[in-house]
Design an enzyme around this catalytic site. Sequence first.
Site, PDB file in Angstrom:
ATOM      1  N   ASP A 231     -24.707  27.693  15.502  1.00  0.00           N
ATOM      2  CA  ASP A 231     -23.671  27.561  14.466  1.00  0.00           C
ATOM      3  C   ASP A 231     -24.410  28.526  13.399  1.00  0.00           C
ATOM      4  OD1 ASP A 231     -21.570  27.062  12.718  1.00  0.00           O
ATOM      5  OD2 ASP A 231     -21.368  25.044  13.279  1.00  0.00           O
TER       6      ASP A 231
HETATM    7  C1  BGC Z   1     -18.934  26.387  11.289  1.00  0.00           C
HETATM    8  C2  BGC Z   1     -18.482  27.011  12.472  1.00  0.00           C
HETATM    9  C3  BGC Z   1     -17.988  28.519  11.994  1.00  0.00           C
HETATM   10  C4  BGC Z   1     -19.332  29.198  11.332  1.00  0.00           C
HETATM   11  C5  BGC Z   1     -18.795  30.454  10.797  1.00  0.00           C
HETATM   12  C6  BGC Z   1     -19.987  26.939  10.301  1.00  0.00           C
HETATM   13  O1  BGC Z   1     -20.248  26.454   9.245  1.00  0.00           O
HETATM   14  O2  BGC Z   1     -19.315  25.096  11.738  1.00  0.00           O
HETATM   15  O3  BGC Z   1     -17.315  26.450  13.220  1.00  0.00           O
HETATM   16  O4  BGC Z   1     -17.416  29.203  13.049  1.00  0.00           O
HETATM   17  O5  BGC Z   1     -19.385  28.084   9.963  1.00  0.00           O
HETATM   18  O6  BGC Z   1     -18.005  30.485   9.752  1.00  0.00           O
END
Ligand code: BGC
Length: 740
Positions: A231
């Site tokens: 993530d």
């Molecule tokens: C989120 C993800 C997301 C990623 C990219 C993160 O903060 O938890 O779900 O895909 O950012 O935007």
Amino acid sequence: MSEPTGASAQDLTLDEKASLTSGADFWTTKSVDRLGIPSLMLTDGPHGLRKQGGDTDHLGLAGSIPATCFPPAVGLSATFDPELAERVGVALGIESAIEDVAVILGPGINIKRSPLCGRNFEYMSEDPIVSGAMGAGLVRGIQSQGVGSSLKHFAANNQETDRLRVSSDVDPRTLREIYLRGFQRVVEDAQPWTVMCSYNRINGVYASEDPWLLTTVLRDEWGFEGIVVSDWGAVNDRVSGLVAGMDLEMPSSGGRTDAEIVAAVQNGGLAESDLDTVVDRLLDLTRKAQARPAASGPLDVDAHHALAREVAGRSIVLLRNEGGILPLQPSTSLAVIGEFARTPRFQGAGSSQINPTRIDTALDEIRALSDADVSFAAGYTIDAAPDSDAAALRDEAVAAASAADVAVVFLGVPAHEESEGFDREHIDLPAAQLQLLDAVLAANPNAVVVLSNGGVVALPFADRVPAIVEAWLLGQAGGGGTADVLFGVVNPSGRLAETIPLRIEDTPAFGSFPGEHGHSVYGEGLLVGYRWYDARRMEVAYPFGHGLSYTTFAYGDATASVAESGDVIVTVPVTNTGSVAGREVVQAYTSLPGSSVQRAPRELKAFASVLIAAGETAQVELRLRRAELAYWDTRIDGWVVEGGDYAIEVGSSSRDLRARTTVAVPGDEVVLPVTLGSSFDELLSDPVVGADFSAVIAEKFGTEGDEMLKMLGNFPVGRLDGFPLPRTELVALVERAQRG
Ligand code: BGC
């Protein structure tokens, strides 16, 4: 895309290898031009494409290009229809392909442990089978277009509070049966190209550097063949993560962690072969992306908007409909009340926020389907602007309601109360909205409440309004989908994928959510969602699986049998006894009376959304997978199907069970290692020496043996010297059991 690269890790320099393991910027990976390895784009997700326009900036903050905003997971999951999810996935794949996006970051299938999780709108259900089946549908659809999906957030990421550091402290059985089961199903059924590891720790270990999670479970047990991506910002220790199985760090670390990897190889802290394994996996992903057929744009905006409207209509759950107030007749004069009817809240805030190609409002769409007067009164301001005059807004709404046959009142949760990044503090609708509803009801009791919310809300007025339409956050065509259901253009068939509790105090994680001092203790264990309310025999506002229709269904007798594969096949005839066609979501729950382990009173094991014409009968067949009847046995660290007569309940919701049957399921043999610490009972049930030990007991204690065992059955056999056998004989017996 370009010709698939034939490169393997062996062809790359150490620096090049390390460079592939992290992003070039916020959304793209690095290229190695001399080997034809292109940069790939991975971007959000999940209910539409969020691709930044222009050059991707370091923080990913620039606005995104227009894309179809489909209903977020909270809506889609309520369809209980994996095939519909697959169609949405196809559309997401098409939009991603047109924009040359290699991987779209979704679906998100974390379990809704508490209604307070700020991100519940992005997740499917409180139940792992629903989460897994719907997630697999989306992944299949996306990947059918040559675009990868990213199954997220792996794992046990069930809150936003302190999400980058908190440890989800979960016992192993609960982790397997509730929090991992949905992920397992998606991986086994649909093989996502990527899995996104979550920010949090699990039992103290960061998901991004947990070899058990990312390698033992995900790859070795489930057979995952893709790559694990972090993530965004989830990496704690890059080298440990790499060894654990975390292939791609996103976003860019500015080269810092690439250098750490190079240094670790050079100083012997990381085997180059481990890096090669990761690089080969990344090259596989590259080849998959390169194999995508050329996309044929431009996007068919109308077709995808129409699909978004269809799915929105299918997502709506009709909670209550007394006296058949719904569907509305086109000739009925209406007062549409509530700012949400004019200014829809159709998605949640955070990384999944899509820039929609267009937006329907419920007010316009109601007017389009009505032949009578439709007045509008805002009734409240969404953000309770300090200069708004609540009384004046209310009075205007009351006047409109008094003058109309029916008041359609739109209520909901303001955007600032639920979002990625923080959790909710309560589940109540704003006081001004509740006061408005009371005033409207006093003026005109013929009211229909339409709710806009990403997480469930308390419904203290449920008995006082004739109809309640749960319209979630429904994407850009939610206004049209809502009007379709209100007027019966669409016969509602959505079902609650999460229980609506009476009060937050009743919910399973109340008190322990969101934890403290870096730990969130999952003390409710297996009893998540309906499992909890059923086990405690608690009243709820609306139970899991509930949802009304404009028609009625009658269930015949259910039958169940065990197929050769070991799966249980349940069949039940369901008749549409009303006068319009409709969909019934047939649900099969199991339990095992007298089980040797803790179980919820019932657990959903299979479901089907079936369209049945008026007067027709459908023979509905449900397959309950044997693997999903299993519980996680912590003694052997493995899945076990306990043998016995399983009770099967089939029905329209978890508390509206219409047919029952039982089926004898053969169990798995569990052989526990025998030691001097094994109990009398355990030694007696050992397949090798059990009979001999039983003979010893019978010889020593005769008919009193049973009484003795009641008291001493749980006593470790080696604890009392000479009892019931001389030590040497006992040791010999145990050793014989160990030899097998
Ligand atoms: C989120 C993800 C997301 C990623 C990219 C993160 O903060 O938890 O779900 O895909 O950012 O935007």
